[in-house]
Design an enzyme around this catalytic site. Structure first.
Site, PDB file in Angstrom:
ATOM      1  N   GLY A  45       0.836  -1.193   0.000  1.00 31.86           N
ATOM      2  CA  GLY A  45       0.000   0.000   0.000  1.00 31.86           C
ATOM      3  C   GLY A  45       0.866   1.236   0.000  1.00 31.86           C
ATOM      4  O   GLY A  45       2.020   1.208   0.452  1.00 31.86           O
ATOM      5  N   GLN A  50       2.987  10.112   1.102  1.00 31.66           N
ATOM      6  CA  GLN A  50       4.288   9.443   1.201  1.00 31.66           C
ATOM      7  C   GLN A  50       5.214   9.807   0.044  1.00 31.66           C
ATOM      8  O   GLN A  50       6.427   9.578   0.132  1.00 31.66           O
ATOM      9  CB  GLN A  50       4.107   7.916   1.258  1.00 31.66           C
ATOM     10  N   CYS A  95       5.705   0.080   7.230  1.00 29.21           N
ATOM     11  CA  CYS A  95       5.350   1.228   6.413  1.00 29.21           C
ATOM     12  C   CYS A  95       6.554   1.601   5.553  1.00 29.21           C
ATOM     13  O   CYS A  95       7.676   1.617   6.061  1.00 29.21           O
ATOM     14  CB  CYS A  95       4.956   2.406   7.310  1.00 29.21           C
ATOM     15  N   LEU A  96       6.314   1.889   4.282  1.00 34.49           N
ATOM     16  CA  LEU A  96       7.430   2.230   3.391  1.00 34.49           C
ATOM     17  C   LEU A  96       8.116   3.522   3.828  1.00 34.49           C
ATOM     18  O   LEU A  96       9.268   3.757   3.460  1.00 34.49           O
ATOM     19  CB  LEU A  96       6.942   2.352   1.939  1.00 34.49           C
ATOM     20  N   HIS A 137      -4.699   1.503   7.315  1.00 34.40           N
ATOM     21  CA  HIS A 137      -3.362   2.087   7.469  1.00 34.40           C
ATOM     22  C   HIS A 137      -3.162   3.205   6.434  1.00 34.40           C
ATOM     23  O   HIS A 137      -2.671   4.292   6.765  1.00 34.40           O
ATOM     24  CB  HIS A 137      -2.325   0.962   7.294  1.00 34.40           C
ATOM     25  N   GLU A 138      -3.552   2.936   5.186  1.00 27.57           N
ATOM     26  CA  GLU A 138      -3.339   3.934   4.123  1.00 27.57           C
ATOM     27  C   GLU A 138      -4.248   5.149   4.312  1.00 27.57           C
ATOM     28  O   GLU A 138      -3.824   6.278   4.105  1.00 27.57           O
ATOM     29  CB  GLU A 138      -3.550   3.305   2.740  1.00 27.57           C
ATOM     30  N   HIS A 141      -2.875   7.585   6.695  1.00 27.43           N
ATOM     31  CA  HIS A 141      -1.852   8.481   6.133  1.00 27.43           C
ATOM     32  C   HIS A 141      -2.470   9.792   5.645  1.00 27.43           C
ATOM     33  O   HIS A 141      -1.843  10.850   5.722  1.00 27.43           O
ATOM     34  CB  HIS A 141      -1.148   7.821   4.936  1.00 27.43           C
TER      35      HIS A 141
HETATM   36 NI    NI Z   1       2.396   3.423   5.651  1.00 28.11          NI
END
Ligand code: NI
Length: 173
Positions: A45, A50, A95-96, A137-138, A141
């Site tokens: 995701g 991000q 998380c990226l 989660h996304e 963000h």
């Molecule tokens: Ni994340």
């Protein structure tokens, strides 16, 4: 085109994003770039902030290639959780924007989500298990919330310190 992923801490990861008023080709290109960036990472995701874009847009694909599942790239503009189960689920999240750090987070197990797809059509779907965790989660963000915000302050601070160091080391390299 692949885009650089911001690493926590970054003020852009703490901002509430604005709803997308009208879908445009520019936004569809952005969504394609996000999918390419996510698959390349690799991740399941990615949210627009991000990559430094403060629009309400997320992409995800939780299909398990190892289990022979076909890819299922989803592009969601203005996604919203419209219902969530009382039953909760714990997943070890990552998380990226917080590389190599993982922690258990508890969230509703099942959620109904509404969003606009890349054609601007309103979609609604029920997500369960990993898909439900990922989509929540996304969407977090888009409200400037990271999974580490669910952790105890000490653990959160420890991870943040590691990320500060990681960014410093990368800047020097
Ligand atoms: Ni994340």
């Amino acid at each position: 085109m692949k885009r650089p992923i911001l690493i926590h801490p970054d003020p852009r990861l703490k901002k509430a994003c604005a709803p997308v008023p009208d879908l445009s080709d520019k936004l569809r290109v952005l969504a394609d770039d996000m999918l390419e960036t996510m698959y390349d990472a690799p991740g399941i995701g990615l949210a627009a902030p991000q990559i430094g874009v403060l629009d309400r847009l997320i992409v995800l694909d939780c299909a398990k290639a190892d289990d022979g599942e076909a890819p299922r790239p989803l592009v969601m503009f203005n996604p919203q959780v419209v219902a969530s189960s009382d039953e909760r689920n714990v997943y070890e999240e990552g998380c990226l924007s917080i590389p190599d750090q993982y922690a258990e987070v508890e969230r509703p197990k099942v959620v109904d989500v509404e969003w606009l797809d890349r054609d601007g059509t309103l979609q609604r779907e029920t997500f369960d298990g990993l898909w439900a965790t990922c989509v929540q989660h996304e969407i977090d963000h888009l409200d400037g919330k990271l999974f580490i915000d669910y952790l105890k302050p000490l653990k959160r601070q420890m991870i943040t310190r590691k990320m500060v160091k990681l960014k410093r080391d990368r800047a020097r390299a």
